[in-house]
Write an enzyme that holds these catalytic residues in place. Structure first.
Site, short mmCIF file in Angstrom:
data_model
loop_
_atom_site.label_atom_id
_atom_site.label_comp_id
_atom_site.label_asym_id
_atom_site.label_seq_id
_atom_site.Cartn_x
_atom_site.Cartn_y
_atom_site.Cartn_z
N GLU A 49 0.82 -1.21 0.00
CA GLU A 49 0.00 0.00 0.00
C GLU A 49 0.86 1.26 0.00
O GLU A 49 0.53 2.25 -0.66
CB GLU A 49 -0.95 0.00 1.20
N TYR A 132 -6.21 6.49 4.58
CA TYR A 132 -6.37 5.47 3.53
C TYR A 132 -5.59 4.21 3.88
O TYR A 132 -6.13 3.09 3.82
CB TYR A 132 -5.92 6.00 2.17
N ASP A 150 -9.67 4.63 -2.68
CA ASP A 150 -8.60 5.10 -3.56
C ASP A 150 -9.24 5.65 -4.84
O ASP A 150 -10.47 5.78 -4.94
CB ASP A 150 -7.60 3.97 -3.86
N CYS A 202 -14.41 -0.84 -14.55
CA CYS A 202 -14.92 0.53 -14.46
C CYS A 202 -13.75 1.50 -14.63
O CYS A 202 -13.46 2.33 -13.76
CB CYS A 202 -15.62 0.74 -13.12
#
Length: 355
Positions: A49, A132, A150, A202
């Protein structure tokens, strides 16, 4: 006004899709393995991450493999030399992440016995971990129901609910939508599934709506607005700065380098001595050469783009005798010098000097 489907139905259809189509990533436990009882390694989740911030999956994979091969546990990373970690990080950019990576590894080792805490608030208190990353580690590593927001998730939420408020103002609403969809069961898989949906279906351009598990409940698809979402405020033009670097080569081949200050851009990284970087509207600063020499300006310039500005650097080079003593920096023997240890902008300068 049409509304999206109930959360339960959305969660179920997404997880069914993820179970079939999850991306294979080196830091990820597959949904099948996870359901068989394999638990994610919080160290690998956290490391990935941090690396993925402002960087693509394709770029991160090789860096991740090298890091975990060299430092397989957080305690190994905590014991590493700063210069070694910064050298492995070179090329990933945003070097404050690498400094915070070491700080966090050492706090986890010294204050948490080498184990990441399975608690969102405790994760948030660690160096370099913001909202986050804390949510991502809590959800993915520990299966705690925290929404992860995100860029991919923002896009999916904006389209699913046809939200036209431009970013960044839309973030609170998008987070609220993501939280409302986060299930108590399998929240880690759910978080990764939404990210995968944004990364593979998407997508920003030409989304594959025909094969999306949320095709029917997606409001933006139904209203024909998917291609324009999420909306974003126009970006400001990046300013241009410029400066000068000095590259001195000793008669025995050693190169003059310096370790940059801990704070600021490229903090703690190796580099060549140089001037300040100032607005390009002002005369190009030459700075003070690090030692007396017959400095020659190379043709061409180093061009590099940081997050908030473009940088143009002229390069001056000199050959100096074996006994030369610099006022700034130190000479590094040629056998110990690796261009790969330099941050990208400094490596560009080195490459220019070799041209």
């Amino acid at each position: 006004m049409r509304e999206t489907a109930e959360p339960d139905a959305l969660q179920q259809s997404l997880l069914e899709w993820y179970d079939r189509h999850a991306r294979a990533l080196p830091w990820r436990v597959s949904p099948a393995d996870r359901q068989a009882g394999v638990r994610p390694d919080p160290y690998r989740v956290w490391l990935s991450e941090i690396m993925l911030q402002q960087t693509t999956v394709a770029t991160v994979k090789d860096y991740f493999h090298r890091f975990v091969a060299r430092w397989p546990r957080v305690t190994d990373l905590a014991a590493a030399e700063d210069a070694a970690v910064m050298g492995e990080w070179a090329g990933l950019g945003y070097y404050a992440r690498a400094r915070n990576l070491l700080k966090c590894a050492r706090v986890v080792t010294e204050e948490h016995g080498g184990h990441f805490p399975a608690d969102h608030a405790a994760l948030l208190a660690l160096p370099g971990i913001g909202p986050y990353t804390a949510a991502a580690v809590a959800s993915i590593a520990f299966d705690l129901p925290h929404a992860v927001l995100d860029g991919n998730v923002e896009r999916v939420m904006a389209r699913l609910h046809d939200i036209h408020t431009p970013l960044p103002a839309a973030k609170p609403e998008l987070m609220a939508r993501a939280e409302a969809l986060t299930p108590e069961a399998r929240p880690g898989d759910h978080a990764q599934a939404v990210m995968d949906l944004g990364a593979t279906i998407c997508t920003p351009k030409s989304p594959a709506c025909g094969i999306c598990p949320w095709r029917d409940p997606c409001l933006a698809r139904a209203r024909g607005t998917a291609a324009e979402l999420p909306r974003k405020l126009p970006k400001k033009a990046k300013p241009v700065r410029h400066g000068t670097l000095y590259l001195a080569r000793r008669a025995d081949g050693a190169l003059l380098l310096e370790t940059r200050p801990e704070k600021g851009l490229l903090g703690g990284m190796l580099g060549f001595p140089g001037s300040d970087w100032i607005d390009a509207a002002a005369p190009r600063p030459r700075g003070t050469p690090p030692l007396e020499a017959d400095w020659q300006t190379l043709p061409g310039e180093v061009r590099h783009t940081f997050t908030h500005f473009h940088l143009l650097l002229s390069l001056e080079t000199a050959e100096v005798p074996a006994g030369a003593e610099p006022e700034r920096g130190f000479f590094l023997e040629r056998a110990r010098f690796r261009p790969s240890d330099l941050p990208t902008v400094m490596r560009k300068a080195y490459d220019l000097s070799q041209g």
